[in-house]
Design an enzyme around this catalytic site. Structure first.
Site, short mmCIF file in Angstrom:
data_model
loop_
_atom_site.label_atom_id
_atom_site.label_comp_id
_atom_site.label_asym_id
_atom_site.label_seq_id
_atom_site.Cartn_x
_atom_site.Cartn_y
_atom_site.Cartn_z
N LYS A 172 0.85 -1.20 0.00
CA LYS A 172 0.00 0.00 0.00
C LYS A 172 0.89 1.25 0.00
O LYS A 172 1.82 1.36 0.81
CB LYS A 172 -0.91 0.00 1.24
CG LYS A 172 -2.03 -1.02 1.13
CD LYS A 172 -2.84 -1.07 2.40
CE LYS A 172 -3.79 0.09 2.54
NZ LYS A 172 -4.59 0.00 3.78
O1 G3P Z 1 -8.04 0.59 5.12
C1 G3P Z 1 -8.21 1.96 5.45
C2 G3P Z 1 -8.93 2.08 6.68
O2 G3P Z 1 -8.28 1.34 7.67
C3 G3P Z 1 -9.24 3.43 7.21
O3 G3P Z 1 -10.37 3.19 7.95
O4 G3P Z 1 -11.96 3.33 9.75
O5 G3P Z 1 -9.65 4.24 10.07
O6 G3P Z 1 -11.27 5.39 8.56
P1 G3P Z 1 -10.84 4.10 9.16
#
Ligand code: G3P
Length: 226
Positions: free
Chosen positions: A86
């Site tokens: 990533k």
């Molecule tokens: O994969 C990206 C993700 O982990 C971000 O998610 O829930 O931290 O906004 P969040």
């Protein structure tokens, strides 16, 4: 459509991988540090649980394209199986995606908030782009709309890059991005189980069993002992 687990909790991954049709696991630095243990050991444990075939995403943390390139080589060497690197969509990140693509290392362009970031990443050769749906919504944007714009741009330009939608807080957002043209979704462990939870389903299942046992006997619990 593909479903990924957005977590580094090995126990939860093992459980979900047993019950659900999981294509792989995505992580990011925040997800990894939550586990508070040596990260190589941690991702090796995740690999052991999901097997060699399923995709395991690990994010670079370097600032320059060259650092990210070295990180990608390091991580794909350290970790067996199907590894995706990533890369955040900064200017250095786009350069890194170009370099990695030239070296046949598959990438997922991450931290995507706009369709033009996704477009650039796709032109640079990213295998996946990860729009952050809920984080876009939190900025009074519209995460689902961004996903549908990316889908349109990729189709119009015949770009092979796939949309791996990320950052969800509820099942409705997941449902909407599936309709908007996402190829895959990555979802936290708590949300995956909510996909199938619906009270009428368990009520129906109990009624089927009761009706069956009324006719065939209360000790008849399966087709093969009825
Ligand atoms: O994969 C990206 C993700 O982990 C971000 O998610 O829930 O931290 O906004 P969040």
């Amino acid at each position: 459509m593909r479903l990924y687990i957005d977590s580094a909790d090995v126990k939860q991954i093992a459980y979900l991988n047993e019950y659900y049709p999981i294509a792989g696991v995505t992580t990011n630095p925040s997800i990894i540090v939550k586990e508070n243990r040596p990260y190589i050991e941690l991702i090796e444990d995740i690999r052991e649980v999901i097997g060699e075939e399923k995709e395991l995403f690990v994010q670079a943390i370097g600032d320059t394209a060259e650092e990210m390139m070295e990180e990608a080589k390091f991580i794909t060497h350290q970790l067996s199986g199907n590894v995706m690197v990533k890369i955040p969509v900064t200017e250095e990140g786009i350069k890194a995606i170009k370099l990695l693509t030239a070296n046949n290392i598959p990438t997922c362009a991450t931290t995507i908030y706009t369709a033009s970031q996704a477009f650039l990443a796709a032109l640079a050769g990213a295998k996946y782009v990860a729009p952050y749906v809920n984080r876009i919504d939190n900025l009074t944007g519209n995460g689902v709309k961004v996903v549908s714009e990316i889908a349109r741009i990729f189709t119009t330009n015949q770009l092979p890059t796939k949309i791996l939608a990320a950052s969800f807080k509820n099942v409705q957002q997941v449902h909407d991005v599936c309709l908007a043209g996402a190829y895959a979704i990555t979802v936290g462990t708590d949300l995956i189980e909510k996909f199938i939870t619906f009270p009428s389903t368990s009520t129906d299942v109990s009624v089927f069993k009761e009706q069956w046992q009324k006719v065939y006997g209360s000790d008849k619990t399966t087709l093969f002992n009825s």
